[in-house]
Design a protein around this motif. Structure first.
Motif, PDB file in Angstrom:
ATOM      1  N   GLY A  10       0.817  -1.216   0.000  1.00  0.00           N
ATOM      2  CA  GLY A  10       0.000   0.000   0.000  1.00  0.00           C
ATOM      3  C   GLY A  10       0.845   1.257   0.000  1.00  0.00           C
ATOM      4  N   VAL A  11       1.972   1.219   0.706  1.00  0.00           N
ATOM      5  CA  VAL A  11       2.889   2.364   0.712  1.00  0.00           C
ATOM      6  C   VAL A  11       3.458   2.571  -0.691  1.00  0.00           C
ATOM      7  N   VAL A  12       3.888   1.497  -1.325  1.00  0.00           N
ATOM      8  CA  VAL A  12       4.414   1.600  -2.689  1.00  0.00           C
ATOM      9  C   VAL A  12       3.316   2.068  -3.631  1.00  0.00           C
ATOM     10  N   TYR A  13       2.110   1.548  -3.455  1.00  0.00           N
ATOM     11  CA  TYR A  13       0.964   1.946  -4.285  1.00  0.00           C
ATOM     12  C   TYR A  13       0.732   3.455  -4.202  1.00  0.00           C
ATOM     13  N   THR A  20      -3.505  -8.707  -7.115  1.00  0.00           N
ATOM     14  CA  THR A  20      -2.895  -9.498  -6.058  1.00  0.00           C
ATOM     15  C   THR A  20      -3.718  -9.472  -4.775  1.00  0.00           C
ATOM     16  N   TYR A  21      -4.190  -8.289  -4.414  1.00  0.00           N
ATOM     17  CA  TYR A  21      -4.878  -8.144  -3.134  1.00  0.00           C
ATOM     18  C   TYR A  21      -6.400  -8.130  -3.265  1.00  0.00           C
ATOM     19  N   ALA A  22      -6.920  -8.527  -4.402  1.00  0.00           N
ATOM     20  CA  ALA A  22      -8.372  -8.571  -4.598  1.00  0.00           C
ATOM     21  C   ALA A  22      -9.090  -9.424  -3.551  1.00  0.00           C
ATOM     22  N   TYR A  47      -4.068  -1.323   9.815  1.00  0.00           N
ATOM     23  CA  TYR A  47      -2.741  -1.773   9.404  1.00  0.00           C
ATOM     24  C   TYR A  47      -2.155  -0.849   8.334  1.00  0.00           C
ATOM     25  N   ASP A  48      -2.979  -0.437   7.393  1.00  0.00           N
ATOM     26  CA  ASP A  48      -2.527   0.494   6.359  1.00  0.00           C
ATOM     27  C   ASP A  48      -2.120   1.830   6.969  1.00  0.00           C
ATOM     28  N   ARG A  49      -2.892   2.320   7.910  1.00  0.00           N
ATOM     29  CA  ARG A  49      -2.543   3.588   8.575  1.00  0.00           C
ATOM     30  C   ARG A  49      -1.242   3.461   9.349  1.00  0.00           C
ATOM     31  N   TRP A 103       1.316   1.589   8.624  1.00  0.00           N
ATOM     32  CA  TRP A 103       2.390   1.690   7.639  1.00  0.00           C
ATOM     33  C   TRP A 103       2.507   3.114   7.091  1.00  0.00           C
ATOM     34  N   ALA A 104       1.381   3.751   6.868  1.00  0.00           N
ATOM     35  CA  ALA A 104       1.385   5.096   6.299  1.00  0.00           C
ATOM     36  C   ALA A 104       2.078   6.074   7.219  1.00  0.00           C
ATOM     37  N   GLU A 105       1.844   5.967   8.519  1.00  0.00           N
ATOM     38  CA  GLU A 105       2.464   6.873   9.476  1.00  0.00           C
ATOM     39  C   GLU A 105       3.979   6.729   9.506  1.00  0.00           C
ATOM     40  N   ARG A 106       4.488   5.581   9.220  1.00  0.00           N
ATOM     41  CA  ARG A 106       5.921   5.354   9.318  1.00  0.00           C
ATOM     42  C   ARG A 106       6.687   5.558   8.021  1.00  0.00           C
ATOM     43  N   PHE A 107       6.025   5.378   6.888  1.00  0.00           N
ATOM     44  CA  PHE A 107       6.793   5.355   5.638  1.00  0.00           C
ATOM     45  C   PHE A 107       6.286   6.259   4.539  1.00  0.00           C
ATOM     46  N   ARG A 108       5.194   6.933   4.722  1.00  0.00           N
ATOM     47  CA  ARG A 108       4.725   7.795   3.627  1.00  0.00           C
ATOM     48  C   ARG A 108       5.226   9.178   3.781  1.00  0.00           C
TER      49      ARG A 108
END
Length: 82
Positions: free
Chosen positions: A34-37, A52-54, A73-75, A77-82
């Motif tokens: 999701g971060v790469v996306y 892939t994630y469908a 979980y997405d949030r 990751w977003a807080e740490r790497f976006r």
């Protein structure tokens, strides 16, 4: 003849480990993907992501606890790497 059951057991244990790894690593990989996306504006990558994630995204659409878990979980990751 006694080696045959040991080989079969090793084969089943190996298959079990692969299955466990896939069932654990596949859902956990949605965060980094999701971060790469979010960062990559490549149409091909975005199609691969959705394909892939469908199954996970479908489960999130149809089951509220799954949707909440994916969003949190997405949030994380977003807080740490976006």
């Amino acid at each position: 003849m006694s080696d045959e059951p040991k080989k079969r057991l090793r084969t089943w244990l190996g298959a079990a480990w692969v299955l466990i790894a896939v069932l654990v690593l596949y859902p956990l990989s949605v965060g980094p993907a999701g971060v790469v996306y979010a960062k990559v504006h490549n149409r091909i990558f975005r199609r691969i992501f959705w394909a892939t994630y469908a199954p996970l995204l479908w489960a999130g659409d149809h089951c509220d606890p799954v949707a909440v878990a994916i969003i949190k979980y997405d949030r994380w990751w977003a807080e740490r790497f976006r």
